[in-house]
Design a protein around this motif. Sequence first.
Motif, mmCIF file in Angstrom:
data_model
loop_
_atom_site.group_PDB
_atom_site.id
_atom_site.type_symbol
_atom_site.label_atom_id
_atom_site.label_comp_id
_atom_site.label_asym_id
_atom_site.label_seq_id
_atom_site.Cartn_x
_atom_site.Cartn_y
_atom_site.Cartn_z
ATOM 1 N N LEU A 146 0.847 -1.187 0.000
ATOM 2 C CA LEU A 146 0.000 0.000 0.000
ATOM 3 C C LEU A 146 0.887 1.243 0.000
ATOM 4 N N GLU A 147 0.584 2.192 -0.882
ATOM 5 C CA GLU A 147 1.359 3.431 -0.943
ATOM 6 C C GLU A 147 0.419 4.617 -0.895
ATOM 7 N N GLY A 148 0.932 5.707 -0.330
ATOM 8 C CA GLY A 148 0.149 6.929 -0.254
ATOM 9 C C GLY A 148 0.921 7.998 0.476
ATOM 10 N N GLU A 149 0.193 8.749 1.307
ATOM 11 C CA GLU A 149 0.857 9.812 2.034
ATOM 12 C C GLU A 149 0.308 9.963 3.435
ATOM 13 N N ALA A 150 1.198 10.433 4.314
ATOM 14 C CA ALA A 150 0.822 10.771 5.685
ATOM 15 C C ALA A 150 0.891 12.283 5.809
ATOM 16 N N ARG A 151 -0.082 12.846 6.519
ATOM 17 C CA ARG A 151 -0.151 14.293 6.716
ATOM 18 C C ARG A 151 -0.128 14.597 8.206
ATOM 19 N N SER A 152 0.740 15.520 8.580
ATOM 20 C CA SER A 152 0.835 15.948 9.973
ATOM 21 C C SER A 152 1.150 17.439 10.006
ATOM 22 N N LYS A 153 1.295 17.984 11.197
ATOM 23 C CA LYS A 153 1.661 19.396 11.326
ATOM 24 C C LYS A 153 2.989 19.679 10.626
ATOM 25 N N GLY A 154 3.855 18.681 10.560
ATOM 26 C CA GLY A 154 5.163 18.839 9.934
ATOM 27 C C GLY A 154 5.147 18.798 8.416
ATOM 28 N N GLY A 155 4.017 18.436 7.812
ATOM 29 C CA GLY A 155 3.913 18.392 6.359
ATOM 30 C C GLY A 155 3.408 17.060 5.852
ATOM 31 N N ILE A 156 3.726 16.793 4.591
ATOM 32 C CA ILE A 156 3.269 15.581 3.898
ATOM 33 C C ILE A 156 4.476 14.709 3.591
ATOM 34 N N VAL A 157 4.346 13.406 3.865
ATOM 35 C CA VAL A 157 5.411 12.446 3.579
ATOM 36 C C VAL A 157 4.808 11.275 2.811
ATOM 37 N N ARG A 158 5.461 10.862 1.715
ATOM 38 C CA ARG A 158 5.045 9.646 1.020
ATOM 39 C C ARG A 158 5.392 8.458 1.893
ATOM 40 N N VAL A 159 4.453 7.516 2.012
ATOM 41 C CA VAL A 159 4.676 6.331 2.835
ATOM 42 C C VAL A 159 4.299 5.078 2.054
ATOM 43 N N ARG A 160 4.883 3.976 2.476
ATOM 44 C CA ARG A 160 4.584 2.677 1.864
ATOM 45 C C ARG A 160 4.547 1.639 2.980
ATOM 46 N N GLU A 161 3.520 0.798 2.948
ATOM 47 C CA GLU A 161 3.415 -0.332 3.871
ATOM 48 C C GLU A 161 3.427 -1.602 3.040
ATOM 49 N N THR A 162 4.363 -2.507 3.337
ATOM 50 C CA THR A 162 4.437 -3.799 2.654
ATOM 51 C C THR A 162 4.076 -4.874 3.668
ATOM 52 N N ILE A 163 2.946 -5.531 3.425
ATOM 53 C CA ILE A 163 2.438 -6.581 4.314
ATOM 54 C C ILE A 163 2.722 -7.926 3.667
ATOM 55 N N SER A 164 3.313 -8.828 4.442
ATOM 56 C CA SER A 164 3.584 -10.191 3.970
ATOM 57 C C SER A 164 2.897 -11.174 4.901
ATOM 58 N N ARG A 165 1.953 -11.971 4.347
ATOM 59 C CA ARG A 165 1.307 -13.019 5.140
ATOM 60 C C ARG A 165 2.295 -14.144 5.354
ATOM 61 N N VAL A 166 2.539 -14.478 6.600
ATOM 62 C CA VAL A 166 3.441 -15.575 6.936
ATOM 63 C C VAL A 166 2.631 -16.845 7.166
ATOM 64 N N SER A 167 1.463 -16.693 7.798
ATOM 65 C CA SER A 167 0.572 -17.814 8.092
ATOM 66 C C SER A 167 -0.796 -17.228 8.404
ATOM 67 N N PRO A 168 -1.808 -18.090 8.634
ATOM 68 C CA PRO A 168 -3.112 -17.542 9.034
ATOM 69 C C PRO A 168 -3.035 -16.792 10.366
ATOM 70 N N GLN A 169 -1.994 -17.040 11.136
ATOM 71 C CA GLN A 169 -1.869 -16.449 12.471
ATOM 72 C C GLN A 169 -0.841 -15.330 12.566
#
Length: 162
Positions: free
Chosen positions: A113-136
């Motif tokens: 997932l890619e997008g941006e985070a917004r805070s008082k400090g400004g805008i930063v591009r962010v990326r979250e990479t999720i890897s399923r290891v198991s059902p748990q």
Amino acid sequence: MKRLAVLAFGLQLTFGGGAAAQTDDLRYFVGRWEVTSKDPGTGEVIRVDYRIEPAPGGAWLAGSSASADGGLSARDMWGRDPLTGEVIRVIFDGSGTFATVRSSGWAGDKLVLEGEARSKGGIVRVRETISRVSPQRFEAIWEAYRDGAWSAYAVETVTRRL
């Protein structure tokens, strides 16, 4: 009131019902999770309790999280953009920062997932990479795009709590 109910039913017929079908591939996340998040720069480790459940109507999943010491908290919503079909996640944290990230969907056991985070400090591009290891268990790496390169700021191991 009856007129509003009829209108809502008419909209579902026009635009398609099947709200739960919009999140079928995201149902993996429903449950209660323990998150161990490590900052690769400092080595600091934070533990967070994270719970995800279907939101009313079933078109979205709603999450809430809090660290054991109460210093960190967040809410998020998971679902699909009804026009593009992309997975969308919107996150709001206790400091006032919010992020919107998107993905075309799972590629095997990986969701990026890619997008941006917004805070008082400004805008930063962010990326979250999720890897399923198991059902748990799954792993997630959060990165920020700064100075022309992606840099990890949180490496998470997420384990389902029974």
